[in-house]
Write an enzyme that holds these catalytic residues in place. Sequence first.
Site, PDB file in Angstrom:
ATOM      1  N   LYS A   1       0.828  -1.205   0.000  1.00 28.47           N
ATOM      2  CA  LYS A   1       0.000   0.000   0.000  1.00 28.47           C
ATOM      3  C   LYS A   1       0.868   1.262   0.000  1.00 28.47           C
ATOM      4  CE  LYS A   1      -4.014  -2.133   2.273  1.00 28.47           C
ATOM      5  NZ  LYS A   1      -4.927  -2.042   3.440  1.00 28.47           N
TER       6      LYS A   1
ATOM      7  N   TYR B   1     -12.484  -2.313  -3.404  1.00 27.40           N
ATOM      8  CA  TYR B   1     -13.075  -2.331  -2.063  1.00 27.40           C
ATOM      9  C   TYR B   1     -14.604  -2.291  -2.128  1.00 27.40           C
ATOM     10  CZ  TYR B   1      -8.517  -1.750   0.281  1.00 27.40           C
ATOM     11  OH  TYR B   1      -7.243  -1.932   0.783  1.00 27.40           O
TER      12      TYR B   1
ATOM     13  N   PHE C   1     -15.855   4.239   7.074  1.00 28.01           N
ATOM     14  CA  PHE C   1     -14.421   4.494   6.891  1.00 28.01           C
ATOM     15  C   PHE C   1     -14.005   4.549   5.420  1.00 28.01           C
ATOM     16  CE2 PHE C   1     -14.562  -0.225   7.378  1.00 28.01           C
ATOM     17  CZ  PHE C   1     -13.820  -0.638   6.262  1.00 28.01           C
TER      18      PHE C   1
ATOM     19  N   ARG D   1      -2.434 -14.312   4.072  1.00 22.74           N
ATOM     20  CA  ARG D   1      -3.174 -13.634   5.153  1.00 22.74           C
ATOM     21  C   ARG D   1      -2.462 -13.869   6.483  1.00 22.74           C
ATOM     22  NH1 ARG D   1      -7.429 -10.026   3.898  1.00 22.74           N
ATOM     23  NH2 ARG D   1      -8.426 -10.604   5.851  1.00 22.74           N
TER      24      ARG D   1
ATOM     25  N   THR E   1      -5.857  -7.122  10.604  1.00 23.15           N
ATOM     26  CA  THR E   1      -6.039  -5.806   9.974  1.00 23.15           C
ATOM     27  C   THR E   1      -5.392  -4.655  10.749  1.00 23.15           C
ATOM     28  OG1 THR E   1      -8.134  -6.627   9.085  1.00 23.15           O
ATOM     29  CG2 THR E   1      -7.799  -4.234   9.055  1.00 23.15           C
TER      30      THR E   1
ATOM     31  N   ARG F   1       2.272  -6.826   9.158  1.00 27.99           N
ATOM     32  CA  ARG F   1       1.567  -5.713   9.802  1.00 27.99           C
ATOM     33  C   ARG F   1       1.994  -5.563  11.259  1.00 27.99           C
ATOM     34  NH1 ARG F   1      -4.444  -7.030   7.278  1.00 27.99           N
ATOM     35  NH2 ARG F   1      -4.291  -5.739   5.407  1.00 27.99           N
TER      36      ARG F   1
ATOM     37  N   ASN G   1      -1.933  -0.069   6.993  1.00 28.82           N
ATOM     38  CA  ASN G   1      -1.424  -1.364   7.444  1.00 28.82           C
ATOM     39  C   ASN G   1      -0.580  -2.066   6.382  1.00 28.82           C
ATOM     40  OD1 ASN G   1      -3.472  -1.982   5.747  1.00 28.82           O
ATOM     41  ND2 ASN G   1      -4.760  -3.004   7.253  1.00 28.82           N
TER      42      ASN G   1
ATOM     43  N   HIS H   1      -2.085  -5.336   1.336  1.00 32.86           N
ATOM     44  CA  HIS H   1      -3.391  -5.952   1.090  1.00 32.86           C
ATOM     45  C   HIS H   1      -3.171  -7.367   0.571  1.00 32.86           C
ATOM     46  CE1 HIS H   1      -7.419  -6.766  -0.450  1.00 32.86           C
ATOM     47  NE2 HIS H   1      -6.799  -7.282  -1.497  1.00 32.86           N
TER      48      HIS H   1
ATOM     49  N   GLU I   1     -10.002  -9.427  -7.941  1.00 29.18           N
ATOM     50  CA  GLU I   1      -9.006  -8.366  -7.686  1.00 29.18           C
ATOM     51  C   GLU I   1      -7.845  -8.437  -8.692  1.00 29.18           C
ATOM     52  OE1 GLU I   1      -7.962  -8.854  -3.546  1.00 29.18           O
ATOM     53  OE2 GLU I   1      -9.988  -8.340  -2.895  1.00 29.18           O
TER      54      GLU I   1
HETATM   55  N1  UDP Z   1      -9.776  -0.079   7.174  1.00 30.44           N
HETATM   56  C1  UDP Z   1      -9.919   1.159   7.774  1.00 30.44           C
HETATM   57  N2  UDP Z   1     -10.711   1.274   8.882  1.00 30.44           N
HETATM   58  C2  UDP Z   1     -11.381   0.218   9.409  1.00 30.44           C
HETATM   59  C3  UDP Z   1     -11.253  -1.030   8.797  1.00 30.44           C
HETATM   60  C4  UDP Z   1     -10.434  -1.148   7.679  1.00 30.44           C
HETATM   61  O1  UDP Z   1      -9.330   2.143   7.318  1.00 30.44           O
HETATM   62  O2  UDP Z   1     -12.097   0.387  10.415  1.00 30.44           O
HETATM   63  C5  UDP Z   1      -8.938  -0.213   5.961  1.00 30.44           C
HETATM   64  C6  UDP Z   1      -7.623  -0.971   6.192  1.00 30.44           C
HETATM   65  O3  UDP Z   1      -6.618  -0.366   5.369  1.00 30.44           O
HETATM   66  C7  UDP Z   1      -7.966  -2.367   5.718  1.00 30.44           C
HETATM   67  C8  UDP Z   1      -8.933  -2.071   4.562  1.00 30.44           C
HETATM   68  O4  UDP Z   1      -9.681  -0.945   4.993  1.00 30.44           O
HETATM   69  O5  UDP Z   1      -6.821  -3.103   5.324  1.00 30.44           O
HETATM   70  C9  UDP Z   1      -9.866  -3.198   4.217  1.00 30.44           C
HETATM   71  O6  UDP Z   1     -10.532  -3.637   5.400  1.00 30.44           O
HETATM   72  P1  UDP Z   1     -10.708  -5.181   5.731  1.00 30.44           P
HETATM   73  O7  UDP Z   1     -11.609  -5.286   6.913  1.00 30.44           O
HETATM   74  O8  UDP Z   1     -11.121  -5.902   4.482  1.00 30.44           O
HETATM   75  O9  UDP Z   1      -9.237  -5.631   6.201  1.00 30.44           O
HETATM   76  P2  UDP Z   1      -8.112  -6.551   5.509  1.00 30.44           P
HETATM   77  O10 UDP Z   1      -8.830  -7.595   4.683  1.00 30.44           O
HETATM   78  O11 UDP Z   1      -7.262  -5.642   4.670  1.00 30.44           O
HETATM   79  O12 UDP Z   1      -7.355  -7.128   6.659  1.00 30.44           O
HETATM   80 MG    MG Z   2     -10.389  -7.437   3.316  1.00 33.64          MG
END
Ligand code: UDP
Ligand code: MG
Length: 155
Positions: free
Chosen positions: A11, A51, A59, A87, A93, A104, A114, A117, A128
């Site tokens: 990112k 997304y 958010f 993952r 996250t 992370r 974080n 992705h 994706e």
């Molecule tokens: N994110 C954020 N605020 C939140 C949750 C997520 O800014 O409360 C952002 C963060 O960069 C995250 C992305 O949105 O990686 C996608 O969220 P997801 O829950 O899908 O997390 P991931 O799959 O990336 O762990």
């Molecule tokens: Mg996700």
Amino acid sequence: MALERTLILVKPDGVQRKLAGKIISRIEDKGLQIIAVKMLKITPQMSKQHYAEHVSKPFYPELEGFITSGPVIALVVQGPEAVSVMRTLMGSTNGRASAPGTIRGDYGASRQMNLIHGSDSVESAKKEIGVYFQDSEICDAPSVLTPWSWAAEEA
Ligand code: UDP
Ligand code: MG
């Protein structure tokens, strides 16, 4: 078990903080195969595609601002169960809660910024990968290291 592909992004925070090399090294060190890579700036339209599940969440506007704020490095990574392996390597996250030893957990302390992705399922990965790469940009050439990375029955 199955050979899977997953879409990874370093990112904008990872690129700006010059952590891309370290992050990509973790993927190589794990023995997964990088079969496509490019640097690009995500547009608001691409962000909404990528997304889609988050577009209506509170958010999202800030997330779109962040993910479009600077270049990212997109990769397609292949390996047995590559989706869940990545993952696990990434960590959870929120960087403040991610376990030490994960990307992370080791390099960040933010929930939004974080660093990386990774697709959350084979189905999401397919969608994706299509946002970032044409089929012709994927270099699925056999690696001489593959026989030393996993057994035939694991792929
Ligand atoms: N994110 C954020 N605020 C939140 C949750 C997520 O800014 O409360 C952002 C963060 O960069 C995250 C992305 O949105 O990686 C996608 O969220 P997801 O829950 O899908 O997390 P991931 O799959 O990336 O762990
Ligand atoms: Mg996700």
